[in-house]
Design a protein around this motif. Structure first.
Motif, PDB file in Angstrom:
ATOM      1  N   GLU A 100       0.820  -1.204   0.000  1.00 34.20           N
ATOM      2  CA  GLU A 100       0.000   0.000   0.000  1.00 34.20           C
ATOM      3  C   GLU A 100       0.859   1.262   0.000  1.00 34.20           C
ATOM      4  O   GLU A 100       0.500   2.266  -0.625  1.00 34.20           O
ATOM      5  N   LEU A 101       1.985   1.241   0.714  1.00 30.75           N
ATOM      6  CA  LEU A 101       2.862   2.397   0.742  1.00 30.75           C
ATOM      7  C   LEU A 101       3.686   2.521  -0.540  1.00 30.75           C
ATOM      8  O   LEU A 101       3.945   3.623  -1.026  1.00 30.75           O
ATOM      9  N   ARG A 102       4.084   1.377  -1.084  1.00 30.18           N
ATOM     10  CA  ARG A 102       4.937   1.406  -2.269  1.00 30.18           C
ATOM     11  C   ARG A 102       4.204   1.955  -3.484  1.00 30.18           C
ATOM     12  O   ARG A 102       4.797   2.648  -4.322  1.00 30.18           O
ATOM     13  N   THR A 119       5.813   4.914  -5.520  1.00 27.77           N
ATOM     14  CA  THR A 119       6.326   4.653  -6.857  1.00 27.77           C
ATOM     15  C   THR A 119       5.745   5.639  -7.858  1.00 27.77           C
ATOM     16  O   THR A 119       6.469   6.173  -8.714  1.00 27.77           O
ATOM     17  N   ALA A 120       4.421   5.874  -7.761  1.00 23.87           N
ATOM     18  CA  ALA A 120       3.798   6.844  -8.672  1.00 23.87           C
ATOM     19  C   ALA A 120       4.375   8.235  -8.466  1.00 23.87           C
ATOM     20  O   ALA A 120       4.638   8.966  -9.442  1.00 23.87           O
ATOM     21  N   LEU A 121       4.602   8.611  -7.219  1.00 27.09           N
ATOM     22  CA  LEU A 121       5.151   9.924  -6.914  1.00 27.09           C
ATOM     23  C   LEU A 121       6.556  10.076  -7.495  1.00 27.09           C
ATOM     24  O   LEU A 121       6.885  11.079  -8.136  1.00 27.09           O
ATOM     25  N   ALA A 142      -0.917  20.184 -13.550  1.00 30.11           N
ATOM     26  CA  ALA A 142      -1.295  18.769 -13.556  1.00 30.11           C
ATOM     27  C   ALA A 142      -0.364  17.953 -12.674  1.00 30.11           C
ATOM     28  O   ALA A 142      -0.799  17.043 -11.946  1.00 30.11           O
ATOM     29  N   LEU A 143       0.931  18.269 -12.717  1.00 34.15           N
ATOM     30  CA  LEU A 143       1.898  17.550 -11.887  1.00 34.15           C
ATOM     31  C   LEU A 143       1.602  17.744 -10.410  1.00 34.15           C
ATOM     32  O   LEU A 143       1.619  16.790  -9.624  1.00 34.15           O
ATOM     33  N   LEU A 144       1.335  18.974 -10.022  1.00 32.10           N
ATOM     34  CA  LEU A 144       1.029  19.245  -8.623  1.00 32.10           C
ATOM     35  C   LEU A 144      -0.240  18.526  -8.179  1.00 32.10           C
ATOM     36  O   LEU A 144      -0.308  17.982  -7.070  1.00 32.10           O
ATOM     37  N   GLU A 145      -1.245  18.499  -9.045  1.00 32.16           N
ATOM     38  CA  GLU A 145      -2.498  17.822  -8.708  1.00 32.16           C
ATOM     39  C   GLU A 145      -2.270  16.327  -8.495  1.00 32.16           C
ATOM     40  O   GLU A 145      -2.788  15.727  -7.541  1.00 32.16           O
ATOM     41  N   GLN A 146      -1.491  15.711  -9.375  1.00 28.07           N
ATOM     42  CA  GLN A 146      -1.233  14.270  -9.269  1.00 28.07           C
ATOM     43  C   GLN A 146      -0.391  13.939  -8.048  1.00 28.07           C
ATOM     44  O   GLN A 146      -0.678  12.986  -7.317  1.00 28.07           O
ATOM     45  N   ASP A 150      -1.158  11.651  -4.532  1.00 25.39           N
ATOM     46  CA  ASP A 150      -0.332  10.588  -3.955  1.00 25.39           C
ATOM     47  C   ASP A 150      -0.007  10.879  -2.494  1.00 25.39           C
ATOM     48  O   ASP A 150      -0.035   9.984  -1.645  1.00 25.39           O
ATOM     49  N   VAL A 151       0.304  12.144  -2.188  1.00 27.22           N
ATOM     50  CA  VAL A 151       0.606  12.519  -0.802  1.00 27.22           C
ATOM     51  C   VAL A 151      -0.635  12.351   0.073  1.00 27.22           C
ATOM     52  O   VAL A 151      -0.530  11.887   1.217  1.00 27.22           O
ATOM     53  N   ASP A 152      -1.804  12.690  -0.452  1.00 26.72           N
ATOM     54  CA  ASP A 152      -3.045  12.506   0.314  1.00 26.72           C
ATOM     55  C   ASP A 152      -3.247  11.040   0.668  1.00 26.72           C
ATOM     56  O   ASP A 152      -3.675  10.716   1.789  1.00 26.72           O
ATOM     57  N   ARG A 153      -2.968  10.146  -0.281  1.00 29.91           N
ATOM     58  CA  ARG A 153      -3.140   8.719  -0.013  1.00 29.91           C
ATOM     59  C   ARG A 153      -2.162   8.245   1.061  1.00 29.91           C
ATOM     60  O   ARG A 153      -2.537   7.504   1.966  1.00 29.91           O
ATOM     61  N   LEU A 154      -0.912   8.680   0.970  1.00 30.70           N
ATOM     62  CA  LEU A 154       0.068   8.312   1.987  1.00 30.70           C
ATOM     63  C   LEU A 154      -0.340   8.849   3.354  1.00 30.70           C
ATOM     64  O   LEU A 154      -0.237   8.156   4.369  1.00 30.70           O
ATOM     65  N   GLU A 155      -0.810  10.084   3.394  1.00 30.05           N
ATOM     66  CA  GLU A 155      -1.238  10.682   4.650  1.00 30.05           C
ATOM     67  C   GLU A 155      -2.419   9.928   5.247  1.00 30.05           C
ATOM     68  O   GLU A 155      -2.494   9.722   6.467  1.00 30.05           O
ATOM     69  N   SER A 156      -3.345   9.487   4.395  1.00 33.78           N
ATOM     70  CA  SER A 156      -4.502   8.732   4.873  1.00 33.78           C
ATOM     71  C   SER A 156      -4.073   7.415   5.500  1.00 33.78           C
ATOM     72  O   SER A 156      -4.576   7.026   6.563  1.00 33.78           O
ATOM     73  N   ILE A 157      -3.126   6.725   4.865  1.00 33.60           N
ATOM     74  CA  ILE A 157      -2.645   5.453   5.409  1.00 33.60           C
ATOM     75  C   ILE A 157      -1.986   5.673   6.765  1.00 33.60           C
ATOM     76  O   ILE A 157      -2.250   4.949   7.743  1.00 33.60           O
TER      77      ILE A 157
END
Length: 271
Positions: free
Chosen positions: A67-69, A73-75, A93-97, A101-108
């Protein structure tokens, strides 16, 4: 007696010995044999539970690594592409993407910290709450779509409000994501408990997966759930919250299609 001593010595060396002889009768050797076999049975059960716990910990560590990888990896890929081709990288677009990814890591990380808190201590400061009113309040604040309520008034529990709201939100989020057309939430009295029932009319949960769905990061449909939902800790956290208050959360049988979750909490003492 010598055979009992020999096998106990083998147990002390970490060997598997089965059971010791139990001579017929009620003499001291017979009683000793029965007592030793009872102890060995409990040791077997304890060892089985420890093996299951180790297996769960290994699965959790493996799934957490995955889940972390994935977002990391995308980032990294996006940032390396932008560094290699700075003129082609669209900054908005880069900042949005990358923020996604950072939001997902923060949620985990946030969910893991909450799990650690729940497993290490009591739920914290509690207050008397009408469970039905809490459900009505929470469902009115969120855009859950078609949620039908059946509320029994006067179901008073003593809980940490923020945690029970989180458990309810996790159950509702899970139900809404899997429902075809509707979700139903019921609050009622159980035997010395307040019960919260959440059902949906989706595909349901196979009987063999009733306990697995509470494992961290476990998904019935990994690809769909990862794309549509959170990191796979919602049901795990909801059960931990219920158990931290002396209650529980289970999947139950339902006569209608779909999933049926039952969460229960002890009633306030003078409720």
């Amino acid at each position: 007696m010598n055979e009992i001593a020999r096998r106990l010595d083998a147990v002390n060396r970490g060997e598997t010995v089965g059971r010791v002889p139990e001579p017929y009768g009620y003499g001291p050797v017979s009683r000793l044999g029965r007592s030793v076999n009872g102890t060995l049975a409990r040791l077997d059960d304890t060892n089985r539970r420890l093996r299951e716990l180790r297996d769960r910990q290994r699965r959790c560590a493996r799934d957490l690594s995955h889940e972390l990888r994935t977002p990391l990896t995308a980032l990294r890929t996006r940032l390396e592409d932008a560094r290699s081709h700075p003129d082609e990288a669209g900054l908005p677009a880069l900042l949005e993407q990358t923020l996604g990814d950072v939001d997902r890591l923060e949620s985990i990380v946030t969910d893991l910290l909450l799990l650690t808190r729940l497993r290490a201590a009591e739920p914290g400061s509690t207050m008397r709450l009408d469970l039905g009113r809490l459900v009505q309040d929470e469902t009115s604040l969120q855009s859950w779509g078609s949620v039908h309520l059946s509320i029994r008034p006067g179901v008073v529990v003593e809980v940490a409000e923020d945690l029970v709201r989180r458990a309810l939100a996790n159950l509702l989020d899970n139900a809404v994501r899997h429902a075809r057309t509707r979700v139903r939430v019921e609050v009622r009295h159980g035997k010395d408990t307040g019960e919260l029932l959440v059902t949906d009319d989706g595909e349901g949960i196979p009987h063999g997966q009733w306990e697995r769905v509470f494992d961290p990061f476990y998904r019935l449909d990994a690809a769909r759930s990862r794309a549509q939902g959170g990191p796979g800790l919602g049901l795990t956290i909801a059960r931990e919250i219920a158990e931290a208050h002396g209650g529980g959360l289970q999947v139950r049988d339902s006569s209608a299609p779909g999933a049926f979750f039952l969460l229960w909490l002890p009633l306030a003492r003078d409720a």
